[in-house]
Design a protein around this motif. Structure first.
Motif, PDB file in Angstrom:
ATOM      1  N   TYR A   1       0.782  -1.357   0.341  1.00 21.87           N
ATOM      2  CA  TYR A   1      -0.145  -0.109   0.197  1.00 21.87           C
ATOM      3  C   TYR A   1       0.868   1.351  -0.036  1.00 21.87           C
ATOM      4  CZ  TYR A   1      -4.745  -2.048   1.103  1.00 21.87           C
ATOM      5  OH  TYR A   1      -5.909  -3.038   0.802  1.00 21.87           O
ATOM      6  N   LEU A   2       1.821   1.041   1.017  1.00 20.47           N
ATOM      7  CA  LEU A   2       2.747   2.433   0.812  1.00 20.47           C
ATOM      8  C   LEU A   2       3.317   2.337  -0.461  1.00 20.47           C
ATOM      9  CD1 LEU A   2       4.789   1.866   4.751  1.00 20.47           C
ATOM     10  CD2 LEU A   2       3.132   4.381   3.264  1.00 20.47           C
ATOM     11  N   ILE A   3       3.732   1.905  -1.206  1.00 20.15           N
ATOM     12  CA  ILE A   3       4.831   1.897  -2.291  1.00 20.15           C
ATOM     13  C   ILE A   3       4.026   2.443  -2.659  1.00 20.15           C
ATOM     14  CG2 ILE A   3       5.971   0.852  -4.200  1.00 20.15           C
ATOM     15  CD1 ILE A   3       6.903  -1.285  -1.957  1.00 20.15           C
ATOM     16  N   VAL A   4       2.749   1.882  -3.386  1.00 24.90           N
ATOM     17  CA  VAL A   4       1.874   2.179  -4.825  1.00 24.90           C
ATOM     18  C   VAL A   4       1.512   3.890  -3.847  1.00 24.90           C
ATOM     19  CG1 VAL A   4      -0.499   1.994  -5.901  1.00 24.90           C
ATOM     20  CG2 VAL A   4       1.165  -0.009  -4.854  1.00 24.90           C
ATOM     21  N   THR A   5       1.078   3.630  -3.024  1.00 20.17           N
ATOM     22  CA  THR A   5      -0.002   5.197  -3.046  1.00 20.17           C
ATOM     23  C   THR A   5       1.395   6.491  -2.334  1.00 20.17           C
ATOM     24  OG1 THR A   5      -1.075   4.219  -0.718  1.00 20.17           O
ATOM     25  CG2 THR A   5      -0.536   6.590  -0.805  1.00 20.17           C
ATOM     26  N   GLY A   6       2.793   5.931  -2.376  1.00 14.73           N
ATOM     27  CA  GLY A   6       4.151   6.622  -2.142  1.00 14.73           C
ATOM     28  C   GLY A   6       4.206   6.649  -4.180  1.00 14.73           C
ATOM     29  N   PHE A   7       4.168   6.849  -4.434  1.00 20.64           N
ATOM     30  CA  PHE A   7       4.860   6.848  -6.217  1.00 20.64           C
ATOM     31  C   PHE A   7       3.584   7.539  -6.800  1.00 20.64           C
ATOM     32  CE2 PHE A   7       7.823   3.477  -5.905  1.00 20.64           C
ATOM     33  CZ  PHE A   7       9.047   4.597  -6.892  1.00 20.64           C
ATOM     34  N   THR A   8       1.866   7.122  -6.408  1.00 20.58           N
ATOM     35  CA  THR A   8       1.062   7.959  -6.759  1.00 20.58           C
ATOM     36  C   THR A   8       1.722   9.550  -6.182  1.00 20.58           C
ATOM     37  OG1 THR A   8      -0.039   5.884  -6.343  1.00 20.58           O
ATOM     38  CG2 THR A   8      -1.042   8.226  -7.270  1.00 20.58           C
ATOM     39  N   LEU A   9       1.547   9.764  -4.883  1.00 22.16           N
ATOM     40  CA  LEU A   9       1.606  10.824  -4.722  1.00 22.16           C
ATOM     41  C   LEU A   9       3.135  11.605  -4.948  1.00 22.16           C
ATOM     42  CD1 LEU A   9       1.151  10.137  -0.951  1.00 22.16           C
ATOM     43  CD2 LEU A   9      -0.657  11.475  -2.751  1.00 22.16           C
ATOM     44  N   LEU A  10       3.514  10.504  -5.646  1.00 22.00           N
ATOM     45  CA  LEU A  10       4.700  11.786  -6.428  1.00 22.00           C
ATOM     46  C   LEU A  10       4.714  12.003  -7.425  1.00 22.00           C
ATOM     47  CD1 LEU A  10       7.828  11.768  -6.229  1.00 22.00           C
ATOM     48  CD2 LEU A  10       8.346   9.138  -7.100  1.00 22.00           C
ATOM     49  N   PHE A  11       3.858  11.085  -8.261  1.00 19.59           N
ATOM     50  CA  PHE A  11       3.072  11.062 -10.118  1.00 19.59           C
ATOM     51  C   PHE A  11       2.288  12.299  -9.661  1.00 19.59           C
ATOM     52  CE2 PHE A  11       4.278   6.240 -10.496  1.00 19.59           C
ATOM     53  CZ  PHE A  11       5.445   6.947 -11.717  1.00 19.59           C
ATOM     54  N   ILE A  12       1.605  12.761  -8.902  1.00 20.36           N
ATOM     55  CA  ILE A  12       0.918  13.725  -8.238  1.00 20.36           C
ATOM     56  C   ILE A  12       1.305  14.752  -8.599  1.00 20.36           C
ATOM     57  CG2 ILE A  12      -1.382  14.808  -7.336  1.00 20.36           C
ATOM     58  CD1 ILE A  12      -2.237  12.123  -6.335  1.00 20.36           C
ATOM     59  N   VAL A  13       2.598  15.258  -7.477  1.00 20.92           N
ATOM     60  CA  VAL A  13       3.177  16.352  -7.177  1.00 20.92           C
ATOM     61  C   VAL A  13       3.907  16.449  -8.735  1.00 20.92           C
ATOM     62  CG1 VAL A  13       5.586  16.915  -6.219  1.00 20.92           C
ATOM     63  CG2 VAL A  13       3.972  15.841  -5.231  1.00 20.92           C
ATOM     64  N   ILE A  14       5.064  15.467  -9.320  1.00 19.40           N
ATOM     65  CA  ILE A  14       5.022  15.603 -10.652  1.00 19.40           C
ATOM     66  C   ILE A  14       4.141  16.348 -11.751  1.00 19.40           C
ATOM     67  CG2 ILE A  14       6.865  14.855 -12.460  1.00 19.40           C
ATOM     68  CD1 ILE A  14       7.845  12.357 -10.912  1.00 19.40           C
ATOM     69  N   PHE A  15       3.158  15.968 -11.888  1.00 19.30           N
ATOM     70  CA  PHE A  15       2.372  16.370 -12.434  1.00 19.30           C
ATOM     71  C   PHE A  15       1.586  18.203 -11.915  1.00 19.30           C
ATOM     72  CE2 PHE A  15      -2.366  16.943 -13.787  1.00 19.30           C
ATOM     73  CZ  PHE A  15      -1.929  16.835 -15.276  1.00 19.30           C
ATOM     74  N   ILE A  16       1.594  18.086 -10.748  1.00 25.03           N
ATOM     75  CA  ILE A  16       1.473  20.148 -10.504  1.00 25.03           C
ATOM     76  C   ILE A  16       2.255  20.576 -11.180  1.00 25.03           C
ATOM     77  CG2 ILE A  16       1.144  20.997  -8.261  1.00 25.03           C
ATOM     78  CD1 ILE A  16      -0.519  18.535  -6.681  1.00 25.03           C
ATOM     79  N   PHE A  17       4.133  20.687 -10.660  1.00 23.79           N
ATOM     80  CA  PHE A  17       4.894  20.666 -11.067  1.00 23.79           C
ATOM     81  C   PHE A  17       4.571  20.936 -12.035  1.00 23.79           C
ATOM     82  CE2 PHE A  17       9.365  21.057 -12.061  1.00 23.79           C
ATOM     83  CZ  PHE A  17       9.419  22.297 -11.283  1.00 23.79           C
ATOM     84  N   MET A  18       4.478  20.513 -12.724  1.00 22.81           N
ATOM     85  CA  MET A  18       4.750  20.145 -15.023  1.00 22.81           C
ATOM     86  C   MET A  18       3.574  21.431 -15.072  1.00 22.81           C
ATOM     87  SD  MET A  18       4.559  15.712 -15.861  1.00 22.81           S
ATOM     88  CE  MET A  18       5.467  16.355 -17.117  1.00 22.81           C
ATOM     89  N   ASN A  19       2.523  21.084 -14.655  1.00 25.28           N
ATOM     90  CA  ASN A  19       0.981  22.636 -15.056  1.00 25.28           C
ATOM     91  C   ASN A  19       1.905  23.880 -14.596  1.00 25.28           C
ATOM     92  OD1 ASN A  19      -1.518  21.500 -15.872  1.00 25.28           O
ATOM     93  ND2 ASN A  19      -0.770  19.773 -14.986  1.00 25.28           N
ATOM     94  N   LYS A  20       1.734  23.485 -13.582  1.00 23.88           N
ATOM     95  CA  LYS A  20       2.332  25.200 -12.806  1.00 23.88           C
ATOM     96  C   LYS A  20       3.834  25.776 -13.388  1.00 23.88           C
ATOM     97  CE  LYS A  20       0.378  25.740  -9.419  1.00 23.88           C
ATOM     98  NZ  LYS A  20      -0.708  26.340  -8.280  1.00 23.88           N
ATOM     99  N   HIS A  21       4.353  25.050 -13.925  1.00 24.44           N
ATOM    100  CA  HIS A  21       5.575  25.462 -14.770  1.00 24.44           C
ATOM    101  C   HIS A  21       5.489  25.745 -15.945  1.00 24.44           C
ATOM    102  CE1 HIS A  21       6.870  25.519 -10.457  1.00 24.44           C
ATOM    103  NE2 HIS A  21       7.606  26.294 -10.698  1.00 24.44           N
ATOM    104  N   LYS A  22       4.764  24.862 -17.207  1.00 27.17           N
ATOM    105  CA  LYS A  22       4.344  25.331 -18.020  1.00 27.17           C
ATOM    106  C   LYS A  22       4.239  26.347 -18.560  1.00 27.17           C
ATOM    107  CE  LYS A  22       1.124  23.497 -21.833  1.00 27.17           C
ATOM    108  NZ  LYS A  22      -0.027  22.536 -22.486  1.00 27.17           N
ATOM    109  N   LYS A  23       5.250  26.571 -19.710  1.00 24.69           N
ATOM    110  CA  LYS A  23       4.981  28.357 -20.133  1.00 24.69           C
ATOM    111  C   LYS A  23       4.820  28.043 -21.449  1.00 24.69           C
ATOM    112  CE  LYS A  23       9.928  29.447 -19.063  1.00 24.69           C
ATOM    113  NZ  LYS A  23      11.142  29.908 -19.163  1.00 24.69           N
ATOM    114  N   ARG A  24       4.125  29.094 -22.191  1.00 29.00           N
ATOM    115  CA  ARG A  24       3.732  29.899 -23.114  1.00 29.00           C
ATOM    116  C   ARG A  24       4.438  29.703 -23.925  1.00 29.00           C
ATOM    117  NH1 ARG A  24       0.575  34.888 -23.708  1.00 29.00           N
ATOM    118  NH2 ARG A  24       2.574  35.791 -22.783  1.00 29.00           N
ATOM    119  N   SER A  25       4.095  28.899 -25.655  1.00 26.20           N
ATOM    120  CA  SER A  25       5.595  28.957 -26.953  1.00 26.20           C
ATOM    121  C   SER A  25       5.353  30.316 -26.788  1.00 26.20           C
ATOM    122  CB  SER A  25       4.207  27.969 -27.929  1.00 26.20           C
ATOM    123  OG  SER A  25       2.977  28.159 -27.719  1.00 26.20           O
TER     124      SER A  25
END
Lengths: 301, 297
Positions: free
Chosen positions: B273-297
């Motif tokens: 449970y910990l492994i799957v939850t941990g990686f899920t949270l990690l991917f969510i954080v990465i996704f949030i980071f990618m969205n926040k830092h997406k630049k206009r072209s």
């Protein structure tokens, strides 16, 4: 009239390609503005910068007095866009497409129903409202595109080649609605088109080539500057035409004489009153303006 | 918030009304189902029968509950990921068909748009997988099972977790894709490949040691194992009730990926449970980071 769009020395490059180069122009509130140029002239790049979709490299873009930076949501409420390609959700119905778009502008519930009713009458949507977009004809889709673009009552409507591929009847009916909207709601129309007869009705025209303005003015100013007028004279002998010492071309029932402008035509007619019994003077066309200003033939897409 | 809900609803509606996209997402579960019906269930039945001690009188119900548990866990392990990937491809399709331009010109933030794809993928995937789960429970009921309500709830919990995991993983991978070609490539690779690496077609324990080691570092493996444990636990309980030796049950657990080694140690259920939850949270954080830092072209 106030300036509703102010483009000042704007440049945008993609790598080494300068898509827009030191471009400046003004669009006035309530105006019908045409933005012309061949494919790749920089029209869509400019539109995308006005909408905040693309960032500019240099210069300033002001819409309704605010600098565009892509994040000002209040500006986005003032602009409606009909893109070159229909961007409707093809698997959803006409009604759903409009409802979803309206909700993104916080138009929901009764406000939406009222607005939908209004647009539905304007664009004859009732009969097609339940149909998925994929089942509609090109003209029907365009009607939905435009209805969706103005669902939030914008001050500016940007139309990127809105009537390309449509039959003349549909084009005419779309323009009838758009002209009414201009008159009734003081809507500013920003148009790019390949149909010069559409641009001929504009208040102001900017012609773009390689990202830079190469000609601008009212249709009359542009015609006077870039297009020659034509005198058609009928039921005369060729011998008499030869005596005029002007270059001419034989047409059905008469001759076509190219003159520089209306003054030259008037002088010619006054000098040869006896000859000019059955004639007409045709002002230069926007097609000629475009051809002479850019040096390119227009393609009908 | 209203705009997020509206856009999420739009994404879900488009996914379920786009027949091509919807059926593509069901290809892998359907292939798996066909494989079980035509071939795999027989193979598993034979291996279960061979594993029982000589003279042990097994019932059809026990055999079917083991095969059914294997089928349910495999099906759900695969579809949680593949359905998430295909429903999340709407994010890419919107870019490829330029629909995103029409969304971007509305007064809605890029972050909300990204979040709407995430939430809609989660909801669409859960709806599909929950429906598949209900069908699986009905199948198990008719073909033989010892599952009780707790086992079922555990499976639904795994389903939620794995759907969230699949949603977060697909969100990160799909984020930078923008063409129809990429959509097809990712869709095909995930649909074809994930069934193998998660042990849906063949148990991971039957792979070579090297491959097993590599797979043990993939977080999705533990999602599959959680489902295996919960789908087969009632059968193991019944085997205990029938006084089968604990070593034999343990052998079954190892053979069918209920017990997986990471760095030479068996991973407990809580750690899974910990492994799957941990990686899920990690991917969510990465996704949030990618969205926040997406630049206009």
């Amino acid at each position: 009239m106030n300036n509703i769009i102010k483009i000042d020395k704007v440049s945008k490059s993609y790598g080494s390609l300068k898509a827009v180069n030191n471009l400046s122009f003004l669009v006035k509130e309530g105006e019908f503005f045409s933005f012309l140029g061949i494919n790749g002239a920089g029209k869509s790049t400019t539109i995308n910068m006005i909408c905040g979709e693309l960032s500019k490299d240099f210069g300033s873009i002001e819409v309704c007095g605010e600098e565009v930076d892509g994040n000002n949501t209040s500006l986005k409420e003032k602009i409606g866009v009909v893109f070159q390609d229909s961007l409707l959700d093809k698997s959803l119905s006409v009604y759903d497409n409009l409802k979803i778009k309206a909700s993104l502008y916080n138009i929901t519930g009764k406000d939406f129903l009222d607005r939908y009713e209004e647009l539905s009458k304007l664009f004859n949507l009732k009969e097609i409202e339940k149909q998925p977009i994929s089942k509609l004809s090109g003209g029907q889709r365009r009607r939905v595109d435009i209805a969706r673009a103005i669902i939030h009552n914008p001050s500016i409507l940007i139309l990127d080649e809105p009537t390309t591929g449509l039959d003349p009847g549909t084009r005419k009916s779309i323009w009838k609605v758009l002209n009414n909207l201009r008159k009734e709601k003081n809507l500013t129309i920003f148009l790019t088109t390949h149909y010069m007869e559409e641009a001929a009705d504009s208040d102001y025209i900017v012609i773009l080539d390689k990202g830079t303005t190469i000609a601008e003015g009212t249709p009359l100013e542009l015609k006077n500057k870039y297009a020659s007028d034509t005198v058609y004279i009928y039921n005369v002998d060729e011998e008499n035409i030869k005596k005029l010492d002007k270059s001419y071309k034989k047409v059905r029932d008469g001759f076509k004489i190219i003159v520089k402008d209306l003054k030259e035509a008037t002088d010619l007619i006054i000098k040869n009153k006896d000859l000019f019994k059955d004639y007409e003077v045709i002002k230069g066309k926007m097609d000629d303006v475009f051809l002479n200003a850019t040096g390119y033939e227009l393609e009908d897409e | 918030m209203n705009k997020l809900i509206s856009l999420t609803k739009r994404n879900i509606k488009v996914y379920f009304s786009d027949k091509k996209m919807f059926f593509t997402s069901l290809i892998t579960p359907i292939i798996l189902l066909v494989l079980y019906v035509t071939f795999l269930s027989g193979v598993f039945k034979d291996s279960f029968i061979n594993a029982f001690p000589e003279g042990f009188k097994y019932t059809d119900k026990l055999l079917n509950s083991l095969v059914g548990g294997q089928l349910i866990s495999s099906l759900l392990a695969v579809s949680c990921i593949t359905v998430a990937f295909t429903s999340n491809l709407l994010m890419v399709q919107d870019k490829a068909e330029k629909t995103i331009k029409d969304i971007n010109i509305t007064p809605i933030s890029k972050f909300t748009i990204g979040l709407s794809y995430f939430v809609s993928t989660f909801i669409s995937t859960f709806i599909v997988n929950f429906t598949v789960t209900i069908v699986c429970f009905i199948y198990a009921h008719f073909f033989g099972t010892y599952m009780n309500i707790n086992d079922m709830l555990n499976i639904v919990l795994d389903l939620l977790l794995l759907t969230l995991f699949g949603t977060s993983l697909s969100s990160v991978i799909n984020f930078n894709l923008s063409t129809q070609g990429q959509v097809s490539a990712v869709g095909t690779i995930i649909s074809a490949g994930y069934g193998f690496i998660c042990g849906a077609y063949m148990p991971i324990s039957s792979f070579g040691k090297g491959l097993q080691k590599v797979i043990s570092f993939l977080p999705g493996t533990y999602g599959t194992s959680l489902l295996r444990n919960h789908a087969l636990s009632s059968s193991f309980r019944e085997m205990r009730n029938q006084h089968l030796p604990e070593e034999l049950i343990d052998g079954f657990k190892k053979a069918f990926d209920c017990k997986i080694k990471l760095l030479n140690n068996y991973v407990s259920i809580n750690s899974m449970y910990l492994i799957v939850t941990g990686f899920t949270l990690l991917f969510i954080v990465i996704f949030i980071f990618m969205n926040k830092h997406k630049k206009r072209s």
